[in-house]
Design a protein around this motif. Structure first.
Motif, PDB file in Angstrom:
ATOM      1  N   GLU A  55       9.549  -9.009  -9.661  1.00 45.10           N
ATOM      2  CA  GLU A  55      10.514  -9.262  -8.583  1.00 45.10           C
ATOM      3  C   GLU A  55      11.618 -10.209  -9.047  1.00 45.10           C
ATOM      4  N   GLU A  72      -6.269  -1.040 -14.685  1.00 40.94           N
ATOM      5  CA  GLU A  72      -7.162   0.127 -14.558  1.00 40.94           C
ATOM      6  C   GLU A  72      -8.344   0.008 -15.532  1.00 40.94           C
ATOM      7  N   GLY A 100       4.759   9.699  -1.319  1.00 40.02           N
ATOM      8  CA  GLY A 100       5.896   8.930  -1.838  1.00 40.02           C
ATOM      9  C   GLY A 100       5.474   7.649  -2.538  1.00 40.02           C
ATOM     10  N   VAL A 102       2.811   5.829  -5.345  1.00 37.34           N
ATOM     11  CA  VAL A 102       1.833   6.092  -6.416  1.00 37.34           C
ATOM     12  C   VAL A 102       0.928   4.895  -6.707  1.00 37.34           C
ATOM     13  N   HIS A 103       1.040   3.837  -5.914  1.00 34.15           N
ATOM     14  CA  HIS A 103       0.192   2.655  -6.146  1.00 34.15           C
ATOM     15  C   HIS A 103      -1.250   2.985  -5.722  1.00 34.15           C
ATOM     16  N   ASP A 104      -2.165   2.929  -6.691  1.00 32.81           N
ATOM     17  CA  ASP A 104      -3.533   3.290  -6.308  1.00 32.81           C
ATOM     18  C   ASP A 104      -4.601   2.340  -6.820  1.00 32.81           C
ATOM     19  N   ILE A 105      -4.182   1.189  -7.337  1.00 34.45           N
ATOM     20  CA  ILE A 105      -5.160   0.225  -7.856  1.00 34.45           C
ATOM     21  C   ILE A 105      -5.989  -0.345  -6.694  1.00 34.45           C
ATOM     22  N   GLY A 106      -5.299  -0.765  -5.647  1.00 33.96           N
ATOM     23  CA  GLY A 106      -6.000  -1.335  -4.484  1.00 33.96           C
ATOM     24  C   GLY A 106      -6.917  -0.316  -3.835  1.00 33.96           C
ATOM     25  N   SER A 148      -3.519   3.874   2.374  1.00 34.08           N
ATOM     26  CA  SER A 148      -2.965   2.761   1.615  1.00 34.08           C
ATOM     27  C   SER A 148      -1.469   2.983   1.419  1.00 34.08           C
ATOM     28  N   LEU A 151       4.577   0.268  -0.427  1.00 33.56           N
ATOM     29  CA  LEU A 151       6.027   0.132  -0.354  1.00 33.56           C
ATOM     30  C   LEU A 151       6.441   0.037   1.115  1.00 33.56           C
ATOM     31  N   THR A 152       7.425  -0.780   1.388  1.00 30.44           N
ATOM     32  CA  THR A 152       7.872  -0.907   2.784  1.00 30.44           C
ATOM     33  C   THR A 152       8.390   0.449   3.281  1.00 30.44           C
ATOM     34  N   GLY A 180      -2.813  -2.254   2.282  1.00 25.01           N
ATOM     35  CA  GLY A 180      -1.767  -2.289   1.256  1.00 25.01           C
ATOM     36  C   GLY A 180      -0.914  -3.526   1.506  1.00 25.01           C
ATOM     37  N   GLU A 198      -7.174  -6.766   4.928  1.00 27.33           N
ATOM     38  CA  GLU A 198      -6.327  -7.406   3.919  1.00 27.33           C
ATOM     39  C   GLU A 198      -6.844  -7.189   2.505  1.00 27.33           C
ATOM     40  N   ALA A 200     -10.517  -5.448   0.033  1.00 26.80           N
ATOM     41  CA  ALA A 200     -11.603  -4.462   0.042  1.00 26.80           C
ATOM     42  C   ALA A 200     -12.811  -4.920   0.852  1.00 26.80           C
TER      43      ALA A 200
HETATM   44  C1  B12 Z   1       1.027  -2.364 -10.283  1.00 28.14           C
HETATM   45  C2  B12 Z   1       2.290  -2.082  -9.538  1.00 28.14           C
HETATM   46  C3  B12 Z   1       2.959  -0.877  -9.812  1.00 28.14           C
HETATM   47  C4  B12 Z   1       2.385   0.207 -10.723  1.00 28.14           C
HETATM   48  C5  B12 Z   1       1.305   0.981  -9.919  1.00 28.14           C
HETATM   49  C6  B12 Z   1       0.217   1.579 -10.794  1.00 28.14           C
HETATM   50  C7  B12 Z   1      -0.935   2.088  -9.998  1.00 28.14           C
HETATM   51  N1  B12 Z   1      -1.641   3.007 -10.609  1.00 28.14           N
HETATM   52  O1  B12 Z   1      -1.214   1.673  -8.868  1.00 28.14           O
HETATM   53  C8  B12 Z   1       3.654   1.072 -11.048  1.00 28.14           C
HETATM   54  C9  B12 Z   1       4.240   0.559 -12.344  1.00 28.14           C
HETATM   55  C10 B12 Z   1       3.437   2.576 -11.167  1.00 28.14           C
HETATM   56  C11 B12 Z   1       4.567   0.677  -9.887  1.00 28.14           C
HETATM   57  C12 B12 Z   1       5.665   1.443  -9.519  1.00 28.14           C
HETATM   58  C13 B12 Z   1       6.594   1.033  -8.566  1.00 28.14           C
HETATM   59  N2  B12 Z   1       6.604  -0.135  -7.904  1.00 28.14           N
HETATM   60 CO1  B12 Z   1       5.121  -1.343  -7.879  1.00 28.14          CO
HETATM   61  N3  B12 Z   1       3.938  -2.777  -7.964  1.00 28.14           N
HETATM   62  C14 B12 Z   1       2.807  -3.016  -8.583  1.00 28.14           C
HETATM   63  C15 B12 Z   1       2.269  -4.431  -8.244  1.00 28.14           C
HETATM   64  C16 B12 Z   1       2.655  -5.396  -9.376  1.00 28.14           C
HETATM   65  C17 B12 Z   1       0.781  -4.575  -8.042  1.00 28.14           C
HETATM   66  C18 B12 Z   1       0.150  -3.642  -6.986  1.00 28.14           C
HETATM   67  C19 B12 Z   1      -1.348  -3.784  -7.111  1.00 28.14           C
HETATM   68  O2  B12 Z   1      -1.998  -2.967  -7.751  1.00 28.14           O
HETATM   69  N4  B12 Z   1      -1.915  -4.885  -6.575  1.00 28.14           N
HETATM   70  C20 B12 Z   1      -3.343  -5.226  -6.717  1.00 28.14           C
HETATM   71  C21 B12 Z   1      -4.174  -4.550  -5.646  1.00 28.14           C
HETATM   72  C22 B12 Z   1      -5.644  -4.931  -5.829  1.00 28.14           C
HETATM   73  O3  B12 Z   1      -3.727  -5.023  -4.397  1.00 28.14           O
HETATM   74  P1  B12 Z   1      -3.306  -4.059  -3.198  1.00 28.14           P
HETATM   75  O4  B12 Z   1      -2.765  -2.791  -3.717  1.00 28.14           O
HETATM   76  O5  B12 Z   1      -2.537  -4.842  -2.227  1.00 28.14           O
HETATM   77  O6  B12 Z   1      -4.738  -3.641  -2.538  1.00 28.14           O
HETATM   78  C23 B12 Z   1      -5.623  -4.551  -1.882  1.00 28.14           C
HETATM   79  C24 B12 Z   1      -5.310  -4.741  -0.380  1.00 28.14           C
HETATM   80  O7  B12 Z   1      -3.966  -4.572  -0.043  1.00 28.14           O
HETATM   81  C25 B12 Z   1      -6.231  -3.789   0.309  1.00 28.14           C
HETATM   82  N5  B12 Z   1      -5.836  -2.381   0.484  1.00 28.14           N
HETATM   83  C26 B12 Z   1      -4.917  -1.625  -0.161  1.00 28.14           C
HETATM   84  N6  B12 Z   1      -4.871  -0.398   0.327  1.00 28.14           N
HETATM   85  C27 B12 Z   1      -5.789  -0.302   1.295  1.00 28.14           C
HETATM   86  C28 B12 Z   1      -6.143   0.758   2.131  1.00 28.14           C
HETATM   87  C29 B12 Z   1      -7.134   0.565   3.083  1.00 28.14           C
HETATM   88  C30 B12 Z   1      -7.526   1.685   3.971  1.00 28.14           C
HETATM   89  C31 B12 Z   1      -7.789  -0.706   3.186  1.00 28.14           C
HETATM   90  C32 B12 Z   1      -8.852  -0.891   4.167  1.00 28.14           C
HETATM   91  C33 B12 Z   1      -7.394  -1.773   2.377  1.00 28.14           C
HETATM   92  C34 B12 Z   1      -6.414  -1.571   1.425  1.00 28.14           C
HETATM   93  O8  B12 Z   1      -7.383  -3.818  -0.515  1.00 28.14           O
HETATM   94  C35 B12 Z   1      -6.975  -3.853  -1.892  1.00 28.14           C
HETATM   95  C36 B12 Z   1      -8.053  -4.515  -2.707  1.00 28.14           C
HETATM   96  O9  B12 Z   1      -8.275  -5.839  -2.315  1.00 28.14           O
HETATM   97  C37 B12 Z   1       3.025  -4.723  -6.890  1.00 28.14           C
HETATM   98  C38 B12 Z   1       3.188  -6.197  -6.531  1.00 28.14           C
HETATM   99  C39 B12 Z   1       2.364  -6.590  -5.314  1.00 28.14           C
HETATM  100  N7  B12 Z   1       2.470  -7.850  -4.990  1.00 28.14           N
HETATM  101  O10 B12 Z   1       1.714  -5.820  -4.648  1.00 28.14           O
HETATM  102  C40 B12 Z   1       4.333  -3.967  -7.129  1.00 28.14           C
HETATM  103  C41 B12 Z   1       5.201  -3.467  -5.941  1.00 28.14           C
HETATM  104  C42 B12 Z   1       4.309  -2.943  -4.826  1.00 28.14           C
HETATM  105  N8  B12 Z   1       5.970  -2.390  -6.527  1.00 28.14           N
HETATM  106  C43 B12 Z   1       7.196  -2.392  -6.109  1.00 28.14           C
HETATM  107  C44 B12 Z   1       8.180  -1.440  -6.515  1.00 28.14           C
HETATM  108  C45 B12 Z   1       9.592  -1.694  -6.016  1.00 28.14           C
HETATM  109  C46 B12 Z   1       7.839  -0.332  -7.316  1.00 28.14           C
HETATM  110  C47 B12 Z   1       8.780   0.800  -7.754  1.00 28.14           C
HETATM  111  C48 B12 Z   1       9.733   1.313  -6.662  1.00 28.14           C
HETATM  112  C49 B12 Z   1       9.530   0.298  -8.995  1.00 28.14           C
HETATM  113  C50 B12 Z   1      10.626   1.215  -9.533  1.00 28.14           C
HETATM  114  N9  B12 Z   1      11.815   0.666  -9.585  1.00 28.14           N
HETATM  115  O11 B12 Z   1      10.383   2.356  -9.847  1.00 28.14           O
HETATM  116  C51 B12 Z   1       7.766   1.897  -8.194  1.00 28.14           C
HETATM  117  C52 B12 Z   1       7.386   2.809  -7.022  1.00 28.14           C
HETATM  118  C53 B12 Z   1       6.703   4.047  -7.402  1.00 28.14           C
HETATM  119  C54 B12 Z   1       6.208   4.796  -6.180  1.00 28.14           C
HETATM  120  N10 B12 Z   1       6.926   5.805  -5.745  1.00 28.14           N
HETATM  121  O12 B12 Z   1       5.176   4.460  -5.627  1.00 28.14           O
HETATM  122  C55 B12 Z   1       7.465  -3.505  -5.097  1.00 28.14           C
HETATM  123  C56 B12 Z   1       7.538  -2.987  -3.643  1.00 28.14           C
HETATM  124  C57 B12 Z   1       8.650  -3.638  -2.845  1.00 28.14           C
HETATM  125  C58 B12 Z   1       8.733  -3.134  -1.451  1.00 28.14           C
HETATM  126  N11 B12 Z   1       9.191  -4.007  -0.612  1.00 28.14           N
HETATM  127  O13 B12 Z   1       8.439  -2.041  -1.079  1.00 28.14           O
HETATM  128  C59 B12 Z   1       6.317  -4.492  -5.414  1.00 28.14           C
HETATM  129  C60 B12 Z   1       5.873  -5.353  -4.200  1.00 28.14           C
HETATM  130  C61 B12 Z   1       6.797  -5.419  -6.587  1.00 28.14           C
HETATM  131  C62 B12 Z   1       7.864  -6.386  -6.207  1.00 28.14           C
HETATM  132  N12 B12 Z   1       7.517  -7.598  -5.860  1.00 28.14           N
HETATM  133  O14 B12 Z   1       9.022  -6.036  -6.209  1.00 28.14           O
HETATM  134  N13 B12 Z   1       4.184  -0.470  -9.309  1.00 28.14           N
END
Ligand code: B12
Length: 213
Positions: A55, A72, A100, A102-106, A148, A151-152, A180, A198, A200
């Motif tokens: 960011e 991963e 739309g 592709v974030h799938d780590i969470g 999940s 993205l906003t 997410g 918030e 897992a």
């Molecule tokens: C890794 C990452 C990527 C990787 C994703 C790889 C993958 N296989 O997932 C890659 C490089 C592909 C990527 C791409 C992009 N990304 Co990205 N990415 C991230 C990053 C750094 C980490 C996300 C993550 O994995 N977090 C760790 C996991 C464990 O946390 P989590 O996903 O939140 O999940 C937890 C909870 O939320 C919850 N949870 C999640 N889902 C669900 C669902 C249910 C049902 C339940 C109960 C709970 C739950 O449980 C999980 C485990 O505890 C974030 C930063 C962030 N702060 O999130 C940016 C972020 C999300 N990305 C961002 C952006 C802008 C992009 C791109 C547009 C960049 C670009 N210019 O191309 C593209 C978008 C592609 C697309 N169309 O989706 C922005 C989004 C901004 C916004 N306001 O929308 C962020 C916030 C970065 C930033 N600060 O600017 N990204």
């Protein structure tokens, strides 16, 4: 020792080193650290830092992608250690990342936790269309649909799915849980979801509550 491993775990993600991440995950498990703890305090802390660096313009997309690959790698070790709960399934859930997005780590972490807690979970993958969520939920007789969104812009898909169910007079067929990084309880209330989680472990708790366990 433990704190040191947490730091090393976070650093392996920031440094985008998949091999190191897998090795540290293995070491942590061998040291008796719970998979959830090394994930939350180590690797997830690392990927959160990567998000901040991205960011602020200190890291770019290729590095973000490599950090995700390291994440991963770590997850492949910790999720395997979580195992499956066994016994009779507590319920059936379909869970995917919305269209739309592709974030799938969470999502992968949530699925691993749910499976470890005796849920049957069908992973719908990422960039999953609304109609696929609905078709798969019907096919598997799911009680819960989990969505999940990271993205906003893609959060809207969660709202659309609930609206589509309402339009078809089928809103009460499923419990809906959303998650997410950009999602909040307020968002869940606004779109008429049954729950928001918030992370897992909160997801497991919320689904337990929704299904009366
Ligand atoms: C890794 C990452 C990527 C990787 C994703 C790889 C993958 N296989 O997932 C890659 C490089 C592909 C990527 C791409 C992009 N990304 Co990205 N990415 C991230 C990053 C750094 C980490 C996300 C993550 O994995 N977090 C760790 C996991 C464990 O946390 P989590 O996903 O939140 O999940 C937890 C909870 O939320 C919850 N949870 C999640 N889902 C669900 C669902 C249910 C049902 C339940 C109960 C709970 C739950 O449980 C999980 C485990 O505890 C974030 C930063 C962030 N702060 O999130 C940016 C972020 C999300 N990305 C961002 C952006 C802008 C992009 C791109 C547009 C960049 C670009 N210019 O191309 C593209 C978008 C592609 C697309 N169309 O989706 C922005 C989004 C901004 C916004 N306001 O929308 C962020 C916030 C970065 C930033 N600060 O600017 N990204």
């Amino acid at each position: 020792m433990t704190d040191d491993l947490f730091k090393k775990a976070a650093a392996s993600i920031v440094e985008q080193d998949r091999e190191a991440a897998m090795e540290i995950a293995t070491q942590a498990l061998a040291a008796g650290i719970a998979p959830s703890e090394i994930m939350a305090k180590g690797f997830v802390a690392g990927i959160a830092e990567v998000g901040e660096l991205f960011e602020s313009g200190e890291l770019f997309l290729p590095e973000l992608m490599m950090a995700a690959q390291a994440m991963e790698g770590a997850m492949s070790v910790t999720n395997a250690a979580l195992g499956e709960g066994g016994g009779q399934a507590k319920g059936t859930i379909v869970l995917g990342t919305v269209q739309g997005d592709v974030h799938d780590i969470g999502k992968a972490i949530v699925i691993a936790y749910l499976k470890a807690n005796s849920y049957e979970v069908f992973d719908l993958g990422r960039d999953c269309a609304l109609e696929t969520f609905l078709a798969k939920a019907a096919e598997h007789h799911a009680q819960v649909i989990g969505m999940s969104a990271l993205l906003t812009t893609t959060m809207e898909e969660q709202k659309k799915l609930i609206a589509a169910l309402k339009e078809r007079g089928a809103r009460d067929t499923y419990k809906i849980i959303v998650g997410g990084a950009p999602c909040t309880q307020r968002w869940a209330d606004q779109i008429g979801a049954d729950a928001y989680a918030e992370d897992a472990s909160d997801g497991v708790k919320k689904i337990d509550a929704l299904l009366g366990h």
